[in-house]
Scaffold this active site. Structure first.
Site, PDB file in Angstrom:
ATOM      1  N   SER A 106      -4.053 101.917 -45.481  1.00 20.20           N
ATOM      2  CA  SER A 106      -3.187 102.893 -44.827  1.00 20.20           C
ATOM      3  C   SER A 106      -3.095 102.643 -43.332  1.00 20.20           C
ATOM      4  O   SER A 106      -4.051 102.144 -42.711  1.00 20.20           O
ATOM      5  CB  SER A 106      -3.787 104.282 -45.063  1.00 20.20           C
ATOM      6  OG  SER A 106      -3.199 105.223 -44.219  1.00 20.20           O
ATOM      7  N   TYR A 156     -10.629 110.155 -44.095  1.00 21.69           N
ATOM      8  CA  TYR A 156      -9.765 109.383 -44.990  1.00 21.69           C
ATOM      9  C   TYR A 156      -9.590 107.959 -44.460  1.00 21.69           C
ATOM     10  O   TYR A 156      -9.814 106.974 -45.170  1.00 21.69           O
ATOM     11  CB  TYR A 156      -8.400 110.081 -45.130  1.00 21.69           C
ATOM     12  CG  TYR A 156      -7.363 109.237 -45.816  1.00 21.69           C
ATOM     13  CD1 TYR A 156      -7.464 108.958 -47.172  1.00 21.69           C
ATOM     14  CD2 TYR A 156      -6.295 108.693 -45.100  1.00 21.69           C
ATOM     15  CE1 TYR A 156      -6.514 108.163 -47.803  1.00 21.69           C
ATOM     16  CE2 TYR A 156      -5.349 107.897 -45.720  1.00 21.69           C
ATOM     17  CZ  TYR A 156      -5.466 107.632 -47.069  1.00 21.69           C
ATOM     18  OH  TYR A 156      -4.537 106.837 -47.686  1.00 21.69           O
ATOM     19  N   LYS A 210     -10.939 104.191 -45.961  1.00 26.37           N
ATOM     20  CA  LYS A 210     -10.025 103.069 -46.212  1.00 26.37           C
ATOM     21  C   LYS A 210     -10.466 101.834 -45.421  1.00 26.37           C
ATOM     22  O   LYS A 210     -10.455 100.713 -45.929  1.00 26.37           O
ATOM     23  CB  LYS A 210      -8.585 103.458 -45.840  1.00 26.37           C
ATOM     24  CG  LYS A 210      -7.970 104.455 -46.809  1.00 26.37           C
ATOM     25  CD  LYS A 210      -7.646 103.786 -48.134  1.00 26.37           C
ATOM     26  CE  LYS A 210      -7.188 104.749 -49.196  1.00 26.37           C
ATOM     27  NZ  LYS A 210      -6.946 104.111 -50.495  1.00 26.37           N
TER      28      LYS A 210
END
Ligand code: UDP
Length: 331
Positions: free
Chosen positions: A116, A140, A144
């Site tokens: 991402s 988050y 990742k």
């Protein structure tokens, strides 16, 4: 290729599965259906199961003689990752590492990872090249990035090839109107805008109008979900053993929240009720990809270069499926 697609019943996963099948690959989908939709994939390809159970994953890799894995399965709500980091570290990192390790042991040759633009944090240069510093600003993004590093280290040491795709804002729906975005709860701007357009919600809130951008609202790079799916098909073909390459996947153009709403009004021919609200925590003002690497190295050519075309497919999906994959009675 015999390919395992984890999270293949999700939004981006289901579009990718469709293209992999069309390209002639033998696809097995592993999805626990927590956020994915059974209706989004061919039933005979779907195995309902959880990555938590590493032995089960192992058995699947062996039984299906898997040669490549495309790993989508993950949680993807930035705000939730701040309040419930355990969910994110467990699902997005721990289970992903288990999967990677089982792939190594079973001799899986190729691994594509859904990463991402959240791994860049607040970018220092825009458009953002792959070489930009990666300093995530939420759990988050941290999960990742941590997995990106693990994959790169694995490919450097073992006969496995990897590809990291850093998505910008996935949007739109299948051109034929049969697949589209359906999240519960829905938090994404474009589906919410169309829900407001048809009165399913009273208004859409603009999160922040005081950003240092021309109209004060956040700017994002919206990439069509079918173009995003196509990047995975190209990535799988290009992977070399012992190498791991990262690519941004965006169209390289930014649109503000107000521009999205205005263009959506144009597309659906309705007025969209709007309220202005405070900023949402963790939102960088501008995220736009420098996507020259994927165009140059993989020959990726997006079919949708402008927001309007993307919104037309999203509106088409919303009109045909106002309640997503389920019938209204099931909601
Ligand atoms: N956004 C907004 N109102 C909403 C949802 C999103 O103003 O109800 C903004 C959000 O702040 C961001 C952009 O729209 O700048 C895209 O957000 P979305 O949640 O769709 O995707 P994300 O960027 O979080 O992946």
């Amino acid at each position: 290729m015999r390919i395992l697609v984890t999270g293949g019943a999700g939004y981006i996963g289901a579009h990718t599965v469709r293209q992999l099948l069309a390209a002639g690959h033998d696809v097995t989908i592993l999805d626990n259906l927590h956020t994915g939709h059974r209706q989004a994939v061919p039933a005979e390809r779907l195995v309902v199961g959880d990555l938590r159970d590493a032995d089960f994953v192992d058995a699947l890799l062996i039984q299906k003689r898997i040669e490549a894995v495309v790993h989508f399965a993950a949680y993807a709500y930035v705000g939730e990752s701040v309040t419930q980091p355990a969910r994110y570290y467990t699902n997005n990192l721990l289970y992903a590492l288990q999967l990677l390790e089982r792939c190594r042991r079973q001799g899986v040759a190729r691994f594509v990872f859904s990463s991402s633009c959240a791994t860049y944090g607040i970018p220092t240069t825009v458009p953002i090249p792959e070489s930009a510093p990666q300093q995530p600003v939420n759990p988050y993004g941290n999960t990742k990035l941590a997995f990106e590093r693990a994959l790169a280290d694995y490919t450097a040491a073992y006969p496995l090839g990897g590809c990291i795709l850093r998505y910008f804002n996935a949007a739109g729906a299948a051109a034929d109107g049969t697949l589209g975005e359906d999240h519960t709860p829905e938090t994404h701007l474009i589906p919410l805008v169309f829900q407001a357009a048809v009165g399913q919600i009273p208004f859409v809130t603009i999160f922040g109008t005081d950003y240092p951008t021309p109209d004060g609202t956040c700017i994002r790079d919206y990439v069509h979900v079918e173009d995003l799916a196509a990047a995975h098909v190209l990535a799988l073909d290009a992977i070399q053993p012992g190498h791991c390459r990262a690519y941004n996947v965006g169209i390289g153009k930014g649109y503000s929240v107000r521009e999205v709403i205005r263009t959506a009004e144009d597309v659906c021919g309705r007025t969209i009720p709007v309220r202005e609200g405070p900023r949402r925590a963790g939102d960088p003002p501008v995220l736009v990809a420098d996507a020259t690497r994927i165009r140059r190295e993989l020959g990726w050519t997006p079919q949708y270069e402008h927001l309007r075309g993307i919104l037309e497919t999203a509106w088409n999906w919303h009109r045909r499926h106002p309640h997503g994959f389920r019938a209204p009675a099931d909601r």
